[in-house]
Design a protein around this motif. Structure first.
Motif, short mmCIF file in Angstrom:
data_model
loop_
_atom_site.label_atom_id
_atom_site.label_comp_id
_atom_site.label_asym_id
_atom_site.label_seq_id
_atom_site.Cartn_x
_atom_site.Cartn_y
_atom_site.Cartn_z
N GLU A 111 68.66 78.45 -37.01
CA GLU A 111 68.82 77.33 -37.93
C GLU A 111 69.38 77.77 -39.28
N ILE A 112 68.93 78.92 -39.76
CA ILE A 112 69.39 79.37 -41.08
C ILE A 112 70.48 80.43 -40.98
N GLY A 113 70.93 80.72 -39.75
CA GLY A 113 72.08 81.60 -39.57
C GLY A 113 71.82 83.06 -39.84
N ILE A 114 70.66 83.56 -39.43
CA ILE A 114 70.40 85.00 -39.57
C ILE A 114 71.32 85.77 -38.64
N ARG A 115 71.99 86.76 -39.16
CA ARG A 115 72.97 87.52 -38.38
C ARG A 115 72.28 88.49 -37.44
N GLU A 116 72.75 88.55 -36.19
CA GLU A 116 72.23 89.51 -35.22
C GLU A 116 72.85 90.88 -35.51
N VAL A 117 72.01 91.84 -35.89
CA VAL A 117 72.52 93.16 -36.29
C VAL A 117 72.82 94.05 -35.09
N ASP A 118 72.20 93.75 -33.95
CA ASP A 118 72.43 94.54 -32.74
C ASP A 118 73.61 93.95 -31.98
N GLU A 119 74.68 94.74 -31.83
CA GLU A 119 75.89 94.26 -31.17
C GLU A 119 75.86 94.43 -29.65
N ASN A 120 74.76 94.97 -29.13
CA ASN A 120 74.62 95.09 -27.68
C ASN A 120 74.36 93.70 -27.10
N LEU A 121 75.26 93.21 -26.25
CA LEU A 121 75.19 91.84 -25.76
C LEU A 121 73.93 91.59 -24.91
N ARG A 122 73.54 92.58 -24.12
CA ARG A 122 72.35 92.42 -23.28
C ARG A 122 71.11 92.24 -24.12
N ARG A 123 70.93 93.10 -25.12
CA ARG A 123 69.74 93.01 -25.96
C ARG A 123 69.77 91.76 -26.82
N ALA A 124 70.97 91.39 -27.30
CA ALA A 124 71.10 90.19 -28.11
C ALA A 124 70.69 88.95 -27.31
N GLU A 125 71.07 88.92 -26.04
CA GLU A 125 70.71 87.79 -25.18
C GLU A 125 69.20 87.76 -24.93
N LEU A 126 68.61 88.92 -24.73
CA LEU A 126 67.15 88.99 -24.56
C LEU A 126 66.43 88.48 -25.80
N SER A 127 66.95 88.85 -26.97
CA SER A 127 66.35 88.39 -28.22
C SER A 127 66.46 86.89 -28.38
N ARG A 128 67.63 86.35 -28.04
CA ARG A 128 67.81 84.89 -28.11
C ARG A 128 66.86 84.16 -27.18
N ASN A 129 66.70 84.68 -25.97
CA ASN A 129 65.80 84.04 -25.01
C ASN A 129 64.36 84.09 -25.48
N LEU A 130 63.96 85.22 -26.07
CA LEU A 130 62.59 85.33 -26.59
C LEU A 130 62.36 84.35 -27.73
N ARG A 131 63.34 84.26 -28.64
CA ARG A 131 63.22 83.32 -29.75
C ARG A 131 63.10 81.89 -29.23
N LYS A 132 63.91 81.55 -28.24
CA LYS A 132 63.88 80.20 -27.69
C LYS A 132 62.53 79.89 -27.07
N GLN A 133 61.98 80.85 -26.35
CA GLN A 133 60.67 80.65 -25.73
C GLN A 133 59.59 80.42 -26.78
N ILE A 134 59.64 81.19 -27.86
CA ILE A 134 58.65 81.04 -28.93
C ILE A 134 58.82 79.70 -29.64
N GLN A 135 60.06 79.35 -29.93
CA GLN A 135 60.34 78.10 -30.66
C GLN A 135 59.92 76.87 -29.88
N GLU A 136 59.92 76.93 -28.56
CA GLU A 136 59.57 75.78 -27.73
C GLU A 136 58.06 75.64 -27.51
N LEU A 137 57.29 76.62 -27.95
CA LEU A 137 55.84 76.56 -27.79
C LEU A 137 55.22 75.61 -28.81
N PRO A 138 54.06 74.99 -28.48
CA PRO A 138 53.29 74.28 -29.50
C PRO A 138 52.90 75.25 -30.62
N PHE A 139 52.69 74.73 -31.83
CA PHE A 139 52.45 75.60 -32.98
C PHE A 139 51.29 76.56 -32.75
#
Length: 214
Positions: free
Chosen positions: A132-160
């Motif tokens: 939402e606030i455009g934090i830049r992904e510092v790791d340029e490894n596409l596999r790890r970046a995708e894993l990080s995105r998926n983890l963030r999405k899972q956390i964001q979709e949880l109840p508070f």
């Protein structure tokens, strides 16, 4: 040995105590009260340590209603001489997180540094709003970046409430590994490595350790 406590130390201790209580899912009113006390101390200290207008920016961003809402909750917890029958309306645990975020920001801006616990809290709260606030992904490894995105999405979709449980695990992992990660980053930067190359190197070391016979 002196028992004196500076305003800076007091603010740090209040923030760190409120962070620990927050991730332990303790009473959100207690978390709010500690965090707001630290925030107010830091807001008053800021002009004595920095010459920019950041405190004024915070004041403008909060606005009159924001200050009234926060101070109203704080005063409700502090006084009862004029309003013994008063009732606190609409308090939510999320409000405690918001004031904690503000307190951590004010500490960092006031003193130019954060404690490890504050950095760990920042890490978790950033995960909630990373895209939402455009934090830049510092790791340029596409596999790890995708894993990080998926983890963030899972956390964001949880109840508070579930986000806090997931957050506690991230918080504790950050604190546990902070010194070793910091040392690896500093050594890598001395060698002229990028963040991605440093992480690659640490992954390889971890892989070798796992494959090493007992």
């Amino acid at each position: 040995m002196s028992d004196s406590i500076s305003k800076r130390e007091a603010a740090r201790r209040l923030i760190e105590a409120s962070i620990d209580l927050f991730f332990d899912a303790k009473d959100s009113l207690v978390v709010f009260n500690l965090a707001y006390s630290a925030f107010k101390v830091l807001y008053d200290l800021y002009p004595h340590h920095q010459e920019d207008d950041f405190a004024k920016q915070i004041d403008a961003a909060l606005g009159k209603k924001g200050w009234q809402h926060m101070s109203g909750t704080a005063n409700f917890l502090k006084h009862a001489n004029k309003d013994p029958q008063d009732v606190l309306e609409h308090h939510q645990p999320f409000q405690s997180m918001v004031i904690l975020v503000l307190a951590v920001i004010m500490y960092r801006r006031t003193f130019g540094e954060s404690s490890v616990k504050m950095m760990a809290f920042d890490y978790w709260s950033d995960e909630l709003v990373h895209d939402e606030i455009g934090i830049r992904e510092v790791d340029e490894n596409l596999r790890r970046a995708e894993l990080s995105r998926n983890l963030r999405k899972q956390i964001q979709e949880l109840p508070f409430e579930q986000q806090i449980i997931a957050g506690k695990a991230l918080y504790e992992q950050f604190i546990e590994h902070y010194e070793s990660v910091r040392a690896a980053v500093e050594l890598g930067q001395e060698k002229g490595l990028t963040i991605t190359e440093i992480i690659d190197q640490q992954e390889e070391i971890h892989r070798q350790n796992q494959n090493r016979p007992d």
